[in-house]
Motif scaffolding. Structure first.
Motif, short mmCIF file in Angstrom:
data_model
loop_
_atom_site.label_atom_id
_atom_site.label_comp_id
_atom_site.label_asym_id
_atom_site.label_seq_id
_atom_site.Cartn_x
_atom_site.Cartn_y
_atom_site.Cartn_z
N PRO A 23 2.99 4.25 1.25
CA PRO A 23 2.81 4.74 -0.12
C PRO A 23 2.77 3.64 -1.17
O PRO A 23 2.11 3.78 -2.20
N SER A 24 3.48 2.54 -0.92
CA SER A 24 3.48 1.48 -1.92
C SER A 24 2.10 0.87 -2.11
O SER A 24 1.79 0.30 -3.15
N GLN A 25 1.25 0.97 -1.08
CA GLN A 25 -0.09 0.42 -1.17
C GLN A 25 -0.92 1.14 -2.22
O GLN A 25 -1.82 0.56 -2.81
N GLN A 26 -0.61 2.41 -2.51
CA GLN A 26 -1.39 3.19 -3.47
C GLN A 26 -1.35 2.56 -4.85
O GLN A 26 -2.35 2.54 -5.56
N ASN A 27 -0.22 2.01 -5.27
CA ASN A 27 -0.12 1.40 -6.57
C ASN A 27 -0.93 0.11 -6.67
O ASN A 27 -1.40 -0.26 -7.73
N GLN A 28 -1.08 -0.58 -5.50
CA GLN A 28 -1.85 -1.81 -5.50
C GLN A 28 -3.36 -1.53 -5.59
O GLN A 28 -4.13 -2.40 -5.95
N ASN A 29 -3.75 -0.33 -5.22
CA ASN A 29 -5.18 -0.02 -5.14
C ASN A 29 -5.84 0.01 -6.51
O ASN A 29 -7.03 -0.27 -6.65
N LYS A 30 -5.11 0.36 -7.57
CA LYS A 30 -5.56 0.32 -8.95
C LYS A 30 -6.81 1.15 -9.20
O LYS A 30 -7.60 0.84 -10.07
N ILE A 31 -7.02 2.21 -8.49
CA ILE A 31 -8.12 3.13 -8.71
C ILE A 31 -7.75 4.47 -8.09
O ILE A 31 -7.09 4.52 -7.05
N SER A 32 -8.14 5.55 -8.73
CA SER A 32 -7.79 6.85 -8.20
C SER A 32 -8.56 7.13 -6.92
O SER A 32 -9.69 6.66 -6.74
#
Length: 414
Positions: A23-32
């Motif tokens: 889940p922490s990877q989602q914040n790094q993705n920087k796009i919905s």
């Protein structure tokens, strides 16, 4: 081009799986995820033409597509600007078709498509992009009608669909329902039908040239308009609806079938570019009034290839580039034009193929070397105005005497 089980879609699904496990990877993705899915679909429907490498940066394993994908600008993890193609003159652009899923980029404010060979229709679903301010889909091979649903885009400021293969009539709602619209460019398509009787949108720039439009000009045009072109169509009738356009700087209605007189209201600032050539306009060149005089550096007026008659008024005497050739103008050229020619204010003056009887030269004063002056095939034997003539003026210096007697009230040619 459509590619079943595409590599881009596979990578996108793989990225979803990785994010689900971490889940922490989602914040790094920087796009919905929603916008990322649309981008994957776009890459599935479009491809680089040979020699183009626009999609080379679209790596769906990238932790930050907003920073690494070409043509994308994001705000708060959402795509707000999408520019498809490089726009470079030495690259062939993109091929394929526009995916309806573009409508899922709900925060998009600008959708820009650079020149390429993209075909197919404009997705009517684009009307869902309620934040869209700029829709520019130019220089491709888009076909079919302009979706009437585009009339429901509440914030649209600029609509440019020029240089495609669009057909059908222009939806009336584009002229009446888009309160924010300022620029509409539909040049060089295959659009047909008539314009609405009233244009209520406060448009500044309207370009409809090189289509197959018919009918008359709208009876009412917005007073805000500064640039209007409907040249190279099949429109007809009088030049209505132009009297109140006090802000207009550029007007091109050339190469149509307009008839009747030229409104005197067109002969006033700030209008500095007026193109009415190759119509069926009649009557005289309007007489000057206290508020009417077209002049200034860069000014250009082309009234050639019409049926204008009578003696030339002085209203256009200070125009820098003036084409009055191929009409039925008669009599002596007013001294005001001659003074502008000698003074350098007028640099081009075409009067060939009329019934003019004289051009009063100033004795002993040479004309400027930079002047383009053509006086051939009139009811006079010109001593000047020969070297500046285009090839289309022909080689005959004067009209036959019989023609001149008829048009100049029985007066013989001098």
């Amino acid at each position: 081009m459509a590619k079943p089980q595409s590599h881009a879609l596979f990578l996108f699904l793989l990225l979803l799986l990785v994010n689900a496990c971490h889940p922490s990877q989602q914040n790094q993705n920087k796009i919905s995820f929603n916008d990322l899915a649309v981008l994957a679909d776009i890459k599935d429907s479009l491809t680089d033409s040979p020699g183009s490498d626009f999609f080379s940066t679209w790596d769906f394993t990238s932790p930050d597509p907003c920073s690494t994908f070409s043509g994308i600008t994001c705000s708060l993890n959402r795509v707000t600007i999408l520019t498809l193609g490089t726009g470079l003159s030495d690259t062939p652009g993109l091929a394929g078709f526009l995916s309806p899923s573009l409508s899922n980029l709900t925060e998009l404010t600008q959708l820009i498509l650079y020149p390429g060979i993209i075909t197919g229709p404009i997705p009517p679903q684009l009307s869902r992009l309620s934040n869209l301010r700029v829709l520019s889909l130019t220089n491709n091979r888009l076909k079919g009608p302009i979706p009437s649903s585009l009339s429901s885009l509440p914030n649209l400021h600029t609509l440019d669909l020029s240089y495609n293969q669009l057909t059908g009539s222009i939806p009336a709602g584009l002229f009446t329902e888009l309160e924010q619209l300022k620029v509409m460019i539909l040049t060089s398509n295959q659009l047909s039908g008539e314009l609405p009787r009233v244009v209520s949108a406060e448009i500044l720039h309207l370009d409809l040239k090189d289509n197959q439009l018919t009918g008359t000009l709208p009876l009412s045009l917005p007073s805000t308009i500064r640039y209007l072109s409907a040249s190279k169509n099949m429109m007809r009738g009088p030049l209505n609806g132009l009297q109140s356009l006090s802000e207009m700087e550029y007007l091109d209605l050339s190469t149509n079938q307009f008839s009747g007189p030229i409104p005197p209201s067109l002969m006033r600032p700030p209008l500095s570019s007026l193109f009415l050539q190759r119509n069926n306009l009649s009557g005289g060149v309007p007489s000057p009034s206290p508020s009417s005089s077209m002049n200034g550096e860069g000014s250009i007026v082309d009234l050639s290839h019409n049926f204008l008659t009578g003696e030339l008024s002085t209203v256009l005497a200070a125009v820098e580039t003036l084409f009055l050739n191929n009409n039925q103008l008669m009599g002596m050229v007013p001294e005001e034009y001659v003074k502008s020619v000698y003074g350098g204010s007028t640099k081009t003056l075409y009067l060939q193929h009329n019934y003019i009887t004289g051009f009063p030269l100033e004795a002993g004063v040479a004309l400027p070397d930079t002047l383009s002056l053509c006086l051939t095939y009139n009811c006079m034997v010109p001593s000047v105005g020969l070297m500046g003539c285009p090839a289309s003026a022909g080689r005959q210096l004067s009209r036959p005497q019989s023609q001149c007697v008829v048009f100049n009230h029985g007066r013989p040619m001098p």
